[in-house]
Design a protein around this motif. Structure first.
Motif, PDB file in Angstrom:
ATOM      1  N   GLU B  62       0.840  -1.212   0.000  1.00 32.95           N
ATOM      2  CA  GLU B  62       0.000   0.000   0.000  1.00 32.95           C
ATOM      3  C   GLU B  62       0.871   1.257   0.000  1.00 32.95           C
ATOM      4  O   GLU B  62       1.772   1.399   0.810  1.00 32.95           O
ATOM      5  N   GLY B  63       0.546   2.163  -0.913  1.00 31.05           N
ATOM      6  CA  GLY B  63       1.277   3.425  -1.015  1.00 31.05           C
ATOM      7  C   GLY B  63       2.486   3.362  -1.923  1.00 31.05           C
ATOM      8  O   GLY B  63       3.174   4.360  -2.122  1.00 31.05           O
ATOM      9  N   TYR B  64       2.739   2.172  -2.495  1.00 28.79           N
ATOM     10  CA  TYR B  64       3.893   1.975  -3.365  1.00 28.79           C
ATOM     11  C   TYR B  64       3.456   1.384  -4.705  1.00 28.79           C
ATOM     12  O   TYR B  64       2.430   0.715  -4.786  1.00 28.79           O
ATOM     13  N   SER B  65       4.257   1.644  -5.722  1.00 30.28           N
ATOM     14  CA  SER B  65       4.139   0.926  -6.983  1.00 30.28           C
ATOM     15  C   SER B  65       5.551   0.660  -7.480  1.00 30.28           C
ATOM     16  O   SER B  65       6.523   1.171  -6.918  1.00 30.28           O
ATOM     17  N   VAL B  66       5.670  -0.183  -8.504  1.00 30.24           N
ATOM     18  CA  VAL B  66       6.986  -0.535  -9.030  1.00 30.24           C
ATOM     19  C   VAL B  66       6.946  -0.538 -10.545  1.00 30.24           C
ATOM     20  O   VAL B  66       5.884  -0.595 -11.166  1.00 30.24           O
ATOM     21  N   SER B  67       8.131  -0.508 -11.106  1.00 34.44           N
ATOM     22  CA  SER B  67       8.280  -0.559 -12.558  1.00 34.44           C
ATOM     23  C   SER B  67       9.510  -1.374 -12.893  1.00 34.44           C
ATOM     24  O   SER B  67      10.574  -1.166 -12.309  1.00 34.44           O
ATOM     25  N   LYS B  71      15.401  -5.665 -17.628  1.00 33.69           N
ATOM     26  CA  LYS B  71      15.740  -6.729 -16.684  1.00 33.69           C
ATOM     27  C   LYS B  71      16.631  -6.237 -15.562  1.00 33.69           C
ATOM     28  O   LYS B  71      16.515  -6.687 -14.425  1.00 33.69           O
ATOM     29  N   GLU B  72      17.534  -5.330 -15.854  1.00 35.13           N
ATOM     30  CA  GLU B  72      18.507  -4.929 -14.860  1.00 35.13           C
ATOM     31  C   GLU B  72      18.003  -3.850 -13.898  1.00 35.13           C
ATOM     32  O   GLU B  72      18.663  -3.563 -12.917  1.00 35.13           O
ATOM     33  N   ARG B  73      16.853  -3.266 -14.155  1.00 34.95           N
ATOM     34  CA  ARG B  73      16.420  -2.103 -13.370  1.00 34.95           C
ATOM     35  C   ARG B  73      15.036  -2.327 -12.771  1.00 34.95           C
ATOM     36  O   ARG B  73      14.102  -2.711 -13.457  1.00 34.95           O
ATOM     37  N   PHE B  74      14.943  -2.029 -11.479  1.00 38.72           N
ATOM     38  CA  PHE B  74      13.674  -2.195 -10.761  1.00 38.72           C
ATOM     39  C   PHE B  74      13.456  -0.936  -9.933  1.00 38.72           C
ATOM     40  O   PHE B  74      14.274  -0.628  -9.049  1.00 38.72           O
ATOM     41  N   SER B  75      12.391  -0.233 -10.218  1.00 39.81           N
ATOM     42  CA  SER B  75      12.148   1.051  -9.568  1.00 39.81           C
ATOM     43  C   SER B  75      10.996   0.947  -8.591  1.00 39.81           C
ATOM     44  O   SER B  75       9.979   0.321  -8.884  1.00 39.81           O
ATOM     45  N   LEU B  76      11.164   1.572  -7.451  1.00 39.91           N
ATOM     46  CA  LEU B  76      10.099   1.675  -6.446  1.00 39.91           C
ATOM     47  C   LEU B  76       9.587   3.103  -6.460  1.00 39.91           C
ATOM     48  O   LEU B  76      10.379   4.048  -6.414  1.00 39.91           O
ATOM     49  N   ILE B  77       8.273   3.249  -6.524  1.00 44.09           N
ATOM     50  CA  ILE B  77       7.664   4.570  -6.634  1.00 44.09           C
ATOM     51  C   ILE B  77       6.738   4.810  -5.454  1.00 44.09           C
ATOM     52  O   ILE B  77       5.869   3.974  -5.155  1.00 44.09           O
ATOM     53  N   LEU B  78       6.964   5.918  -4.788  1.00 48.92           N
ATOM     54  CA  LEU B  78       6.042   6.361  -3.756  1.00 48.92           C
ATOM     55  C   LEU B  78       5.181   7.434  -4.402  1.00 48.92           C
ATOM     56  O   LEU B  78       5.659   8.522  -4.728  1.00 48.92           O
ATOM     57  N   GLU B  79       3.939   7.120  -4.658  1.00 51.21           N
ATOM     58  CA  GLU B  79       3.075   8.009  -5.439  1.00 51.21           C
ATOM     59  C   GLU B  79       2.888   9.366  -4.760  1.00 51.21           C
ATOM     60  O   GLU B  79       2.897  10.398  -5.410  1.00 51.21           O
ATOM     61  N   SER B  80       2.724   9.350  -3.458  1.00 49.89           N
ATOM     62  CA  SER B  80       2.550  10.582  -2.685  1.00 49.89           C
ATOM     63  C   SER B  80       3.152  10.319  -1.308  1.00 49.89           C
ATOM     64  O   SER B  80       2.496   9.743  -0.436  1.00 49.89           O
TER      65      SER B  80
END
Lengths: 111, 115
Positions: B62-67, B71-80
């Motif tokens: 909850e509160g996170y998303s990813v992209s 293959k080599e890159r994994f991003s964590l996103i905090l929307e707000s």
């Protein structure tokens, strides 16, 4: 939550003594792994034991796994001040790619 | 040696900002993971990815998303970003389904403070 539980949460012993940490989990697993974390850093892999193994050794480390009790232990023999760190068990949940960790044991070795 | 690199060691963001945490691994690993670590709570899995553009929720998404576009890159996103997302964030990678080599390799962590 599928998170594991570790016991004790903190352990303080004298240099040269043995340190034992325990990990319990709730699901079926493919393997169980132990990691070490120095303060404020990432985790470093120590040893992996598969679900069909009961005991494994690596240097001063001895790991046991009891799948019937869903528990594992890590024994560090002849501890050194440099062993001071946090230790985590991590396990691969059977049938999934998840890698889930316990809450960690903070080990302090007193010189 | 396997290297997992997190883009920032320390980060300070304001409440409500959109925050990107980047992680890159150089060993062609299929699996990548994002965890947060809080005192007394250990490591809790936020999201993981088992292949490019594939992801699964962990225990606390909850509160996170990813992209994961490559293959080599994994991003964590905090929307707000919110103050309760102040934490140490750890990225890890590992090989996929084989019995051998399923150990995980970790980055050095990003200590995020949301003010």
């Amino acid at each position: 939550s599928q998170q594991g539980e570790e016991d004790p949460q903190a352990l303080s012993i004298q240099e040269g003594e043995n340190a034992t940490m325990n990990c319990s989990y709730k699901t079926s697993i493919n393997n169980l792994q132990w990691y070490r974390q120095n303060s404020g850093r990432g985790l470093v892999h120590l040893i992996l034991i598969r679900s069909n193994e009961r005991e494994k050794h690596s240097g001063r480390l001895r790991v046991t796994l009891d799948t019937s009790k869903k528990s594992s232990s890590l024994l560090i023999t002849a501890s050194r001040a440099a062993d001071t760190a946090s230790y985590f068990c991590g396990f691969r949940i059977q049938g999934a790619q998840k890698l889930v960790f316990g809450q960690g044991t903070r080990l302090t070795i007193n010189p | 040696d396997v290297k997992v690199t997190q883009s920032s060691r320390y980060l300070v963001k304001r409440t409500g900002e959109k925050v990107f945490l980047e992680c890159v691994q150089d060993m062609d690993h299929e699996n990548m993971f994002w965890y947060r670590q809080d005192p007394g709570l250990g490591l809790r899995l936020i999201y993981f990815s088992y292949d490019v553009k594939m992801k699964e929720k962990g225990d606390i998404p909850e509160g996170y998303s990813v992209s994961r576009e490559k293959k080599e890159r994994f991003s964590l996103i905090l929307e707000s970003a919110s103050t309760n997302q102040t934490s140490m964030y750890l990225c890890a990678s590992s090989l996929g389904t084989s019995w051998e080599g399923t150990e995980a390799f970790f980055g050095q962590g990003t200590r995020l403070t949301v003010v």
